[in-house]
Design a protein around this motif. Structure first.
Motif, PDB file in Angstrom:
ATOM      1  N   UNK A 270       0.851  -1.187   0.000  1.00 44.33           N
ATOM      2  CA  UNK A 270       0.000   0.000   0.000  1.00 44.33           C
ATOM      3  C   UNK A 270       0.886   1.235   0.000  1.00 44.33           C
ATOM      4  N   UNK A 271       0.590   2.160  -0.912  1.00 44.72           N
ATOM      5  CA  UNK A 271       1.212   3.487  -0.910  1.00 44.72           C
ATOM      6  C   UNK A 271       0.151   4.485  -0.466  1.00 44.72           C
ATOM      7  N   UNK A 272       0.418   5.208   0.611  1.00 42.82           N
ATOM      8  CA  UNK A 272      -0.541   6.177   1.145  1.00 42.82           C
ATOM      9  C   UNK A 272       0.107   7.541   1.221  1.00 42.82           C
ATOM     10  N   UNK A 273      -0.676   8.565   0.895  1.00 39.82           N
ATOM     11  CA  UNK A 273      -0.239   9.959   1.004  1.00 39.82           C
ATOM     12  C   UNK A 273      -0.982  10.586   2.163  1.00 39.82           C
ATOM     13  N   UNK A 274      -0.222  11.117   3.113  1.00 43.39           N
ATOM     14  CA  UNK A 274      -0.806  11.675   4.328  1.00 43.39           C
ATOM     15  C   UNK A 274      -0.537  13.170   4.415  1.00 43.39           C
ATOM     16  N   UNK A 275      -1.499  13.883   4.977  1.00 45.64           N
ATOM     17  CA  UNK A 275      -1.351  15.299   5.300  1.00 45.64           C
ATOM     18  C   UNK A 275      -1.854  15.490   6.722  1.00 45.64           C
ATOM     19  N   UNK A 276      -0.954  15.875   7.635  1.00 48.85           N
ATOM     20  CA  UNK A 276      -1.290  16.068   9.045  1.00 48.85           C
ATOM     21  C   UNK A 276      -1.998  14.850   9.631  1.00 48.85           C
ATOM     22  N   UNK A 277      -1.490  13.657   9.309  1.00 47.41           N
ATOM     23  CA  UNK A 277      -2.015  12.438   9.899  1.00 47.41           C
ATOM     24  C   UNK A 277      -3.216  11.838   9.206  1.00 47.41           C
ATOM     25  N   UNK A 278      -3.739  12.474   8.162  1.00 42.01           N
ATOM     26  CA  UNK A 278      -4.908  11.945   7.465  1.00 42.01           C
ATOM     27  C   UNK A 278      -4.503  11.488   6.072  1.00 42.01           C
ATOM     28  N   UNK A 279      -4.945  10.291   5.689  1.00 41.77           N
ATOM     29  CA  UNK A 279      -4.663   9.785   4.349  1.00 41.77           C
ATOM     30  C   UNK A 279      -5.599  10.466   3.360  1.00 41.77           C
ATOM     31  N   UNK A 280      -5.017  11.090   2.351  1.00 36.96           N
ATOM     32  CA  UNK A 280      -5.817  11.776   1.337  1.00 36.96           C
ATOM     33  C   UNK A 280      -5.913  10.975   0.043  1.00 36.96           C
ATOM     34  N   UNK A 281      -4.892  10.181  -0.253  1.00 37.51           N
ATOM     35  CA  UNK A 281      -4.892   9.337  -1.455  1.00 37.51           C
ATOM     36  C   UNK A 281      -4.115   8.074  -1.108  1.00 37.51           C
ATOM     37  N   UNK A 282      -4.526   6.931  -1.670  1.00 40.23           N
ATOM     38  CA  UNK A 282      -3.767   5.695  -1.488  1.00 40.23           C
ATOM     39  C   UNK A 282      -3.957   4.790  -2.697  1.00 40.23           C
ATOM     40  N   UNK A 283      -2.995   3.932  -2.919  1.00 35.34           N
ATOM     41  CA  UNK A 283      -3.042   2.936  -3.995  1.00 35.34           C
ATOM     42  C   UNK A 283      -2.517   1.626  -3.448  1.00 35.34           C
ATOM     43  N   UNK A 284      -2.912   0.541  -4.111  1.00 35.36           N
ATOM     44  CA  UNK A 284      -2.512  -0.782  -3.666  1.00 35.36           C
ATOM     45  C   UNK A 284      -1.996  -1.585  -4.855  1.00 35.36           C
ATOM     46  N   UNK A 285      -0.972  -2.417  -4.605  1.00 37.56           N
ATOM     47  CA  UNK A 285      -0.388  -3.242  -5.676  1.00 37.56           C
ATOM     48  C   UNK A 285       0.248  -4.467  -5.039  1.00 37.56           C
ATOM     49  N   UNK A 286       0.743  -5.363  -5.903  1.00 30.11           N
ATOM     50  CA  UNK A 286       1.483  -6.542  -5.443  1.00 30.11           C
ATOM     51  C   UNK A 286       2.958  -6.212  -5.499  1.00 30.11           C
ATOM     52  N   UNK A 287       3.646  -6.425  -4.396  1.00 32.73           N
ATOM     53  CA  UNK A 287       5.064  -6.114  -4.325  1.00 32.73           C
ATOM     54  C   UNK A 287       5.868  -7.168  -5.064  1.00 32.73           C
ATOM     55  N   UNK A 288       6.501  -6.746  -6.158  1.00 33.10           N
ATOM     56  CA  UNK A 288       7.421  -7.581  -6.909  1.00 33.10           C
ATOM     57  C   UNK A 288       8.841  -7.114  -6.577  1.00 33.10           C
ATOM     58  N   UNK A 289       9.796  -7.529  -7.378  1.00 35.87           N
ATOM     59  CA  UNK A 289      11.158  -7.031  -7.172  1.00 35.87           C
ATOM     60  C   UNK A 289      11.221  -5.536  -7.463  1.00 35.87           C
ATOM     61  N   UNK A 290      10.401  -5.084  -8.412  1.00 33.68           N
ATOM     62  CA  UNK A 290      10.272  -3.653  -8.699  1.00 33.68           C
ATOM     63  C   UNK A 290       8.786  -3.352  -8.884  1.00 33.68           C
ATOM     64  N   UNK A 291       8.266  -2.393  -8.108  1.00 38.48           N
ATOM     65  CA  UNK A 291       6.862  -1.997  -8.197  1.00 38.48           C
ATOM     66  C   UNK A 291       6.801  -0.484  -8.380  1.00 38.48           C
ATOM     67  N   UNK A 292       5.990  -0.036  -9.325  1.00 40.59           N
ATOM     68  CA  UNK A 292       5.904   1.392  -9.625  1.00 40.59           C
ATOM     69  C   UNK A 292       4.479   1.888  -9.404  1.00 40.59           C
ATOM     70  N   UNK A 293       4.380   3.016  -8.699  1.00 41.43           N
ATOM     71  CA  UNK A 293       3.106   3.700  -8.500  1.00 41.43           C
ATOM     72  C   UNK A 293       3.168   5.038  -9.229  1.00 41.43           C
TER      73      UNK A 293
END
Length: 807
Positions: A270-293
């Motif tokens: 999970x990649x999450x973007x936080x501002x002052x402790x609150x998640x505003x955007x997030x994405x989810x993927x399967x972790x491979x040797x290289x994963x790009x968001x």
């Protein structure tokens, strides 16, 4: 040399967006309260002080429409000891103040912070900065030969075989940035990267560390021949790394993993973007040797954003701070002395002009400091603009950096280099909003049980002993309470009692005189304690059933029957079996705050009036178409506390058919006078029984005006001497505003300080004039202006004032 690696597991209670609920872990589905919106900032009159000097400051509270009208300022020693606490009234978004530093203060770096009550809901939002204290009044320059270098891998981890960006800082002994250049070499002497840092001391390089290899940085400052060698830490054999790049309208986040043999199976990421402790955007993927968001920047708010990479088990792999978008433009503050240079002791006139981003003049409130220029004393700290647009989002104390004074500090790559050297200091995420904005002075705290756990729905009673006025409130779910009925003119002490409830016999009161935790001064100090909070133990013996939320004196303890007098339990101190009214003294809220026993009667029994006026006490009883009155005057000082003596008969003012008569006073069944009654402590009285003239006829003519019987605890036939007596709750000083001193130059103690004005007001044309008496010694002085407009825009400006000795 410090290597930061942030791969600890954390628990985040935030809500993820753009991810199906079924695939989001439970910790991410919890609702998060809105963060604190208020911010505070301190403009200090200088960066370094000598012991015994006065630290002058202006506290600013934003936004301009902030509901909080009270700001607090603390000075804390390196060991966490609270040295000073100020309570200031906010006017037009600012509040001036000062702290005189103790003459015995040891040299070192000290912490100062500012906050409103509402900001305490998110402790990391408190404004926190450091300042230097030096022993000698004449501040000395730092050791110019020292050079400290620190390395910060992007994302927090440095893994063998994975490409990584490493930021670094180069500073002198005072923390000022140093321009350096050099190379990174492996243990075979091969150059693998080049390093360059500008005047701010910030730089970065990219490197793929090889397994089993060690690396060193060889750096030198301009003009130095010999390079200094700094060892880099050994790279991890396995792990996860993170790289963030701007790719047009998106952030390109690349996550790489180096797994042990055999390779680990793919896992949820999970990649999450936080501002002052609150998640505003997030994405989810399967972790491979290289994963790009690919994270669209338009979905993120402008300002500092925290990017975190976690797995489904809430394990934090990497984190990174980015500055999204351009910072909102600030005010332009122009400072123009009326001359290019001045003679010693000459008067200078400074013209200030303040413009907004559109070039229009604005009215506002500013603070002006003029000090002797000593560039090597300490590193620069954020001004009001760079703090609010950049560092306030990081949270906690921020290391001083010359990047704040660089022209490109809030644009280009410089803020990104600086953010690479910072870790997220957010601490705990925002909790429940236990603290509300203060419109004025309040006295509050927390109620706990014997295990120091907060207790909800506990009645807390505030009593003003002089006026006998009481107020009552209930603690909230976090055990907090507050009384907001204080004015700046209140000077008399008050009492606080926490009343027992079911399951909590002895509730404890912890006042909000201090905040429980302090942000660290150094990396080794995770949290600095601020000392024990003020504590009082509530010992009221009030019974259950207290009316929640009721204010004023409780009257429920008076027993009066309309169609007959209540029957009394047998007691050898009585020769009567019924009374017209019975007061159970121990059940009265705030009884310990009463000055004397007679005042307990006031307003509690129908037909009985107690009036205190200009040193005289009147007791009036009415019954059966007659009335009587007894007037008492204050007893001489030698008598018991609160005692009163009857006036001579000629001074009495009789009324009704019982002329010259007064109620019969009984103490445990024995006739007595007012002096004896008032010599008994209020807490020792158990019951007061009132008999009007008809019921008091059993006592004969002496009770023709009625009778009042006072029964003590010790006189009760069932008195248990082993039972502890009630404890008088402690007195507390009412909250007061700190009174700032007027600035006066003190050349002997503060030779560097020429001028300080915390409240310079610009008019509608954006202009203000400042008159300064120039120092008697020649030199260059730095003028610093910071402040806020009426619309909440902030800005700062700097200029020089030159003093030259005539030839």
């Amino acid at each position: 040399m410090l290597f930061r690696c942030f791969t600890t597991a954390v628990s985040l209670t935030v809500a993820l967006a753009l991810v199906p609920a079924a695939s989001v872990p439970l910790w991410a589905q919890a609702a998060t309260p809105a963060p604190a919106t208020e911010k505070a900032y301190l403009h200090l009159n200088q960066e370094a002080y000598a012991a015994g000097e006065t630290l002058w400051f202006t506290a600013y509270v934003l936004p301009a429409a902030s509901p909080s009208q009270v700001v607090y300022v603390d000075v804390v020693a390196p060991d966490g000891q609270l040295l000073a606490h100020r309570t200031l009234a906010v006017r037009a978004g600012s509040a001036p103040g000062d702290v005189t530093l103790p003459a015995s203060l040891a040299p070192g770096r000290y912490l100062i912070r500012a906050y409103t009550t509402q900001m305490r809901n998110v402790p990391a939002s408190l404004f926190t900065r450091t300042f230097l204290v030096q022993a000698a009044p004449q501040k000395t320059a730092a050791d110019e030969t020292a050079l400290a270098v620190q390395f910060f891998p992007e994302g927090g981890s440095w893994v063998s075989g994975l490409s990584s960006v490493v930021a670094f800082t180069a500073t002198d002994a005072a923390g000022r940035g140093q321009a350096v250049s050099g190379t990174v070499q492996d243990d075979q002497g091969k150059e693998v990267a080049r390093l360059v840092a500008g005047p701010t001391g910030l730089g970065r390089f990219e490197l793929v560390p090889l397994p089993g290899r060690r690396y060193e940085a060889h750096l030198r400052r301009s003009g130095e021949l010999a390079a200094r060698v700094y060892a880099l830490p050994v790279a991890q054999a396995t792990g996860v790394s993170m790289q963030v790049q701007e790719a047009g309208p998106d952030y390109l986040v690349t996550v790489r993993r180096r797994s042990p043999q055999p390779p680990a199976a793919p896992e949820s990421l999970i990649l999450a973007a936080q501002v002052q402790g609150r998640v505003v955007v997030s994405q989810q993927a399967r972790l491979q040797e290289v994963t790009t968001f690919r994270l669209p920047r338009k979905q993120l708010p402008a300002g500092v954003v925290r990017l975190v990479v976690l797995d489904a088990q809430q394990t934090l792999y990497c984190e990174r701070l980015v500055a999204n978008g351009e910072a909102a433009p600030g005010l332009t503050v122009r400072i123009q002395p009326d001359k290019s240079q001045y003679a010693p002791a000459e008067r200078a006139t400074l013209q200030l002009q303040v413009l907004n981003a559109a070039g229009q003049p604005v009215a506002g409130r500013f603070s002006v400091a003029i000090n002797k220029a000593r560039p090597a004393v300490a590193a620069a700290t954020p001004d009001i603009y760079s703090y609010l647009t950049l560092t306030s989002a990081v949270g906690g104390p921020v290391v001083p950096s010359d990047a704040y004074q660089a022209p490109e500090a809030l644009s280009g790559r410089l803020p990104d280099d600086w953010l690479l050297t910072q870790r997220w200091r957010g601490g705990s995420e925002p909790g429940a909003a236990a603290y509300a904005p203060e419109q004025g002075l309040t006295l509050g705290g927390k109620v706990t049980n014997d295990r120091q756990e907060p207790v909800a729905n506990v009645p807390v009673v505030l009593t003003r002993p002089v006026t006998q006025k009481t107020e009552q409130t209930l603690t909230d779910a976090q055990g907090h309470f507050a009384f907001a009925s204080f004015s700046a003119q209140d000077t008399l002490p008050v009492r606080l009692e926490a009343l027992p409830i079911k399951g909590v016999k002895r509730p404890r009161i912890l006042l909000d005189a201090e905040v429980a935790s302090v942000a660290p001064l150094t990396e080794a100090e995770a949290q600095m304690p601020l000392g024990a909070a003020s504590e009082a133990v509530g010992t009221s013996a009030a019974g259950s059933g207290t009316a929640a939320g009721r204010r004023g004196i409780e009257l429920r303890n008076v027993v009066v029957e309309a169609n007959g007098r209540p029957a009394l339990k047998p007691d050898n101190r009585r020769i009567y079996s019924r009374a017209d009214a019975v007061i159970q003294v121990q059940n009265i809220v705030g009884i310990s705050a009463y000055r004397d026993v007679i005042q307990v009667l006031q307003g509690r029994v129908p037909g009985v009036t107690v009036v205190s006026n200009q040193g005289f006490l009147q007791v009036v009883m009415r019954g059966n178409s007659s009335s009587s009155m007894e007037r008492f005057r204050l007893a001489p000082a030698a008598t018991a506390r609160g005692a009163r003596v009857p006036l001579p008969p000629s001074a009495e003012t009789p009324t009704g058919s019982q002329t010259g008569k007064s109620p019969l006073l009984l103490l445990d069944g024995v006739s007595t006078d007012i002096n004896m009654i008032n010599s008994v402590p209020v807490n020792d009285i158990e019951t007061i029984e009132v008999l009007k003239p008809a019921a008091a006829a059993i006592f004969g003519d002496r009770a023709g005006a009625g009778a009042i019987a006072f029964l003590t605890r010790r006189g009760n036939p069932n008195y248990d001497p082993t039972r502890p007596a009630p404890v008088l709750p402690p007195l507390y000083a009412p909250p007061r505003y700190s009174r700032p001193q007027a600035f006066r130059p003190a050349p002997a103690l503060s030779p560097d300080v020429l001028y300080w004005n915390p409240t310079v007001q610009t008019d509608e044309t954006g202009r203000a004039r400042v008159l300064v008496d120039v120092a008697p010694a020649a030199g260059v002085y730095t003028i610093t202006v910071q402040g806020i407009s009426g619309a909440g825009e902030v800005g700062s400006g700097r200029a020089e004032l030159r003093v030259v000795t005539p030839r």
